[in-house]
Design a protein around this motif. Structure first.
Motif, PDB file in Angstrom:
ATOM      1  N   UNK A 153       0.819  -1.204   0.000  1.00 16.69           N
ATOM      2  CA  UNK A 153       0.000   0.000   0.000  1.00 16.69           C
ATOM      3  C   UNK A 153       0.856   1.258   0.000  1.00 16.69           C
ATOM      4  N   UNK A 154       1.987   1.234   0.724  1.00 13.71           N
ATOM      5  CA  UNK A 154       2.865   2.398   0.744  1.00 13.71           C
ATOM      6  C   UNK A 154       3.527   2.645  -0.612  1.00 13.71           C
ATOM      7  N   UNK A 155       3.784   1.567  -1.373  1.00 17.57           N
ATOM      8  CA  UNK A 155       4.288   1.741  -2.729  1.00 17.57           C
ATOM      9  C   UNK A 155       3.285   2.554  -3.557  1.00 17.57           C
ATOM     10  N   UNK A 166      -3.870   5.658   5.599  1.00 15.67           N
ATOM     11  CA  UNK A 166      -3.021   4.472   5.718  1.00 15.67           C
ATOM     12  C   UNK A 166      -1.615   4.770   6.209  1.00 15.67           C
ATOM     13  N   UNK A 167      -1.172   6.025   6.130  1.00 19.44           N
ATOM     14  CA  UNK A 167       0.187   6.300   6.585  1.00 19.44           C
ATOM     15  C   UNK A 167       0.293   6.108   8.102  1.00 19.44           C
ATOM     16  N   UNK A 203      11.256   1.517   8.691  1.00 16.87           N
ATOM     17  CA  UNK A 203      12.094   2.143   7.672  1.00 16.87           C
ATOM     18  C   UNK A 203      11.791   1.598   6.279  1.00 16.87           C
ATOM     19  N   UNK A 204      11.550   0.292   6.183  1.00 20.61           N
ATOM     20  CA  UNK A 204      11.205  -0.292   4.891  1.00 20.61           C
ATOM     21  C   UNK A 204       9.871   0.233   4.384  1.00 20.61           C
ATOM     22  N   UNK A 205       9.017   0.635   5.300  1.00 18.79           N
ATOM     23  CA  UNK A 205       7.763   1.290   4.907  1.00 18.79           C
ATOM     24  C   UNK A 205       8.071   2.563   4.126  1.00 18.79           C
ATOM     25  N   UNK A 206       9.033   3.342   4.600  1.00 17.77           N
ATOM     26  CA  UNK A 206       9.451   4.548   3.876  1.00 17.77           C
ATOM     27  C   UNK A 206      10.114   4.201   2.558  1.00 17.77           C
ATOM     28  N   UNK A 207      10.892   3.101   2.544  1.00 19.78           N
ATOM     29  CA  UNK A 207      11.524   2.671   1.293  1.00 19.78           C
ATOM     30  C   UNK A 207      10.475   2.312   0.252  1.00 19.78           C
ATOM     31  N   UNK A 208       9.363   1.742   0.705  1.00 20.24           N
ATOM     32  CA  UNK A 208       8.287   1.389  -0.218  1.00 20.24           C
ATOM     33  C   UNK A 208       7.696   2.632  -0.873  1.00 20.24           C
ATOM     34  N   UNK A 209       7.556   3.711  -0.094  1.00 26.73           N
ATOM     35  CA  UNK A 209       7.059   4.976  -0.657  1.00 26.73           C
ATOM     36  C   UNK A 209       8.017   5.477  -1.741  1.00 26.73           C
TER      37      UNK A 209
END
Length: 479
Positions: A18-20, A118-119, A140-146
């Motif tokens: 979803x973050x992507x 969702x953020x 952090x990987x959540x931010x990488x997905x964005x």
């Protein structure tokens, strides 16, 4: 049988997918706005309209934060996540079938609702579903997905028009919905509603049943039992309003919110959202060569993603505060150098032919800031809000972060047009300096701390060391 870590990875994969998509939403103006300005575009937009199409996501995300705050408390984390993804699915369809600015704006507004909702939900899910030793890495990987979503749009823009890219945004949004459908409910939410047996089963399914996990679960139950005795599961509207207002007098609410404010300013000033949205224009202004801007932008996207992935590894071995200031201060120095160099080229004091110099400095800047400065508000959002304040706190935090996002996306095109890239970076550099200074005195270390320990810190000003020989804890470890 799947290990607890494998189950946690599957759970957070829904957040990552979803973050992507949200990264695609944020960087979509980089392909939408140039497309609307083409001479043969059936939809036309001037600078003011274009800036609203870009920044409307930040405005509508405020509504998303409010919706998610209400839903996550009433319906739980899983159902809330499913419901707030639906506007995002509709958004891409509106954009694809748009024939006028109004329909485009509606699509962007719906996308912003899902992005905002969702953020915070994503950060809270990671915080509640994952083990302390993996939590920082997953956040952090959540931010990488964005950032990966940003890069996907920049790549697709080189081959497809904005309408086709909208279909590419729809596909992972549907996949995220399907993954989230398989989730269990959050143990923390179940405990807050008095469903302790179900919370225990879910907690052990996600985290395993070692002595450490039993100890953490016992502390969670102890706090929630006390909260339920004091407030009950349900309350009247008037009592709810009183509880909300009373939160603004509590240290464990005010301190985390203040920290989120300044980490949010730091993140936006470091280019988390304005750079992906206006990357092509910024690179064009620096190099003066539009034919190569795609390759420059793609290179910086790859560097940003690599930096955040590296950051996900570093937070496993380095304290958060150490990582923030050892990368943030040098990043500020590099940004200052970029501004001075670009100013001198603007004034024709030095030649504009050495484009590699400012581009190299920008690359170094983004390597440094993406190690900690840009992902930090979304990293700590899943950690520092106590469970009793998590619903209201995430809503307020979301409103604040949305406001910063909207301001950054709204003013950046005007800054670029009126004071050029060097002036724009100078303005944002000032905010970086102030934020780092204040966070030096405010931000606690959260590495390897349980959510209960972090909550105690904001109440007592220090971390409490739980004595595993305590009779009450020993009794609870047998649950």
């Amino acid at each position: 049988m799947a290990s607890p870590l494998a189950r946690q990875i599957w759970t957070v994969s829904g957040v990552f997918t979803n973050m992507l998509v949200q990264g695609m939403v944020l960087s979509f103006p980089s392909c939408l706005l140039p497309g609307l300005r083409e001479t043969d575009s059936p939809i036309k937009a001037d600078l003011a309209t274009a800036s609203w199409l870009a920044s409307s996501v930040g405005l509508s995300s405020m509504l998303g934060f409010l919706i998610s705050s209400y839903l996550m408390d009433r319906c739980g984390r899983r159902i809330s996540h499913l419901l707030v993804i639906l506007p995002g699915i509709s958004a891409w369809l509106f954009i694809y079938f748009a024939h006028n600015v109004l329909t485009l704006m509606l699509g962007r507004i719906l996308a912003g609702i899902t992005a905002g909702a969702t953020v915070t939900l994503g950060a809270i899910v990671i915080g509640e579903y994952t083990s302390p030793e993996y939590r920082g890495m997953f956040l952090n990987l959540k931010s990488a997905s964005v950032c990966l979503g940003n890069m996907v749009v920049h790549i697709l823009h080189n081959f497809f028009n904005w309408k086709t890219i909208a279909i590419f945004g729809l596909i992972p949004q549907i996949f995220a919905f399907l993954i989230i459908y398989t989730w269990p409910e959050s143990p923390a939410w179940l405990a807050s509603k008095g469903q302790f047996q179900k919370a225990k089963e879910t907690f052990f399914w996600l985290r395993g049943s070692s002595e450490r996990e039993k100890l953490e679960l016992s502390e969670l139950f102890k706090k929630q039992e006390a909260s339920l005795l004091k407030f009950g599961v349900e309350s009247t509207l008037m009592n709810s309003l009183k509880v909300i207002l009373k939160k603004f007098t509590r240290k464990d609410f005010i301190k985390p919110i203040t920290i989120i404010v300044f980490t949010g300013i730091l993140s936006e000033a470091c280019g988390r959202h304005f750079f992906p949205a206006y990357a092509t224009q910024i690179i064009d202004d620096i190099t003066g060569d539009k034919t190569q801007s795609f390759y420059y932008t793609l290179s910086i996207d790859l560097i940003i993603i690599s930096s955040i992935i590296l950051s996900s590894i570093l937070v496993k071995v380095i304290n958060l505060r150490t990582l923030l200031f050892t990368t943030g201060v040098p990043a500020l120095a590099v940004l200052t150098s970029v501004c001075v160099y670009l100013l001198l080229t603007f004034l024709d004091v030095i030649s504009k032919e050495r484009q590699w110099i400012p581009l190299s400095m920008i690359v170094i800047f983004f390597i440094l800031v993406n190690l900690c400065c840009t992902p930090i508000p979304y990293l700590i959002l899943g950690e520092i809000l106590p469970l009793s304040h998590r619903s209201i706190g995430s809503s307020l935090s979301g409103l604040i972060l949305s406001l910063f996002l909207m301001i950054a996306l709204k003013i950046t095109p005007y800054l670029l047009e009126n004071i050029n890239v060097h002036g724009t970076f100078t303005v944002y550099g000032g905010f970086v300096a102030v934020s780092l200074l204040l966070l030096y005195f405010m931000l606690p270390e959260t590495k390897n701390k349980t959510l209960v320990e972090i909550e105690d810190y904001f109440n007592n000003g220090k971390y409490h060391s739980y004595d595993e020989t305590d009779k009450d804890i020993k009794r609870r470890m047998l649950i």
